[in-house]
Scaffold this active site. Structure first.
Site, PDB file in Angstrom:
ATOM      1  N   GLU A 241      -0.634  -5.158   5.373  1.00 35.41           N
ATOM      2  CA  GLU A 241      -0.771  -3.897   4.631  1.00 35.41           C
ATOM      3  C   GLU A 241      -2.236  -3.585   4.347  1.00 35.41           C
ATOM      4  OE1 GLU A 241       3.421  -3.418   2.238  1.00 35.41           O
ATOM      5  OE2 GLU A 241       1.809  -4.530   1.242  1.00 35.41           O
TER       6      GLU A 241
ATOM      7  N   ASP B 183       0.318  -0.072   1.834  1.00 36.53           N
ATOM      8  CA  ASP B 183       1.748  -0.027   1.549  1.00 36.53           C
ATOM      9  C   ASP B 183       2.259   1.409   1.575  1.00 36.53           C
ATOM     10  OD1 ASP B 183       4.305  -1.223   0.408  1.00 36.53           O
ATOM     11  OD2 ASP B 183       3.752   0.153  -1.201  1.00 36.53           O
TER      12      ASP B 183
END
Length: 228
Positions: free
Chosen positions: A119, A47
């Site tokens: 992610e 992320d």
């Protein structure tokens, strides 16, 4: 559930990255509902790296745009819906390792789980390589989206903007057609046309049907702007 190594190799081709440490990819695909080393820490790392890669690209791409617009564009690009779209382009749902309950409830189709997997793969690829390599990989994944996003307008994708433009004028919706598909199954290139009554059709090319449609829709929006 276990994923066969051959399927993971195909996934590597789709994401355009080959892992030196194959266990990192397996961990990135393992949801917390499954037994074993799950992907939440990799997701946390990915992320942050995703935000860095997109932020630095937008900063360089739009030197005169203020912080507010840059933040809105970044939010559009890294949102869960967008990540889930990218994950589906990679057929990521077919490779996720889920626990029995999550599997039974259709977790492999859930946007949030697919987005988290994207992610986690970013985090895994970073640990397997370096920041420059993974940044290039991210920008390759987001290429068509970065090329079509604009500051100061509603951050909707070109197909949505084109549809809303036509609906507001009570005009027929565009027609998208596949003109050509080139390449092997894991490395295809699509050519799509976008047609509207009264205007010359336009074409878009991309590594997926969706990308090619978005590029064609963006060209049609440009044509409509020129026709005003």
């Amino acid at each position: 559930m276990m994923i066969k190594q051959a399927e993971l190799k195909r996934l590597e081709r789709r994401v355009d990255y080959t892992f030196s440490d194959f266990s990192l990819l397996q961990q990135a695909l393992t949801h917390r509902s499954a037994l074993g080393n799950h992907n939440e820490r990799l997701e946390f790392l990915g992320d942050s790296i995703l935000s860095y890669a997109i932020s630095t690209d937008l900063y360089a791409r739009f030197p005169k745009v203020d912080e507010g617009d840059l933040s809105r564009m970044r939010a559009t690009l890294v949102c869960g819906k967008m990540l889930a779209e990218i994950g589906r382009e990679f057929q990521l749902g077919d490779c996720l390792i889920l626990g029995p309950g999550e599997l039974k409830s259709g977790g492999f189709r859930r946007d949030s789980i697919i987005a988290d997997g994207v992610e986690a793969i970013i985090g895994a690829a970073f640990l397997d390589s370096d920041i420059d390599t993974v940044k290039k990989l991210i920008l390759k994944w987001f290429d068509s989206r970065l090329n079509t996003i604009e500051p100061g307008i509603s951050q909707k994708d070109p197909k949505t903007r084109l549809q809303e433009h036509l609906q507001s004028r009570k005009q027929p919706l565009p027609i998208y057609e596949v003109l050509e598909i080139k390449g092997e199954a894991h490395n295809q290139r699509f050519t799509m046309s976008c047609s509207i009554d009264g205007l010359k059709s336009v074409q878009g090319q991309g590594t997926s049907r969706r990308k090619a449609e978005q590029i064609a829709a963006n060209k049609m929006l440009d044509s409509l702007s020129g026709a005003k």
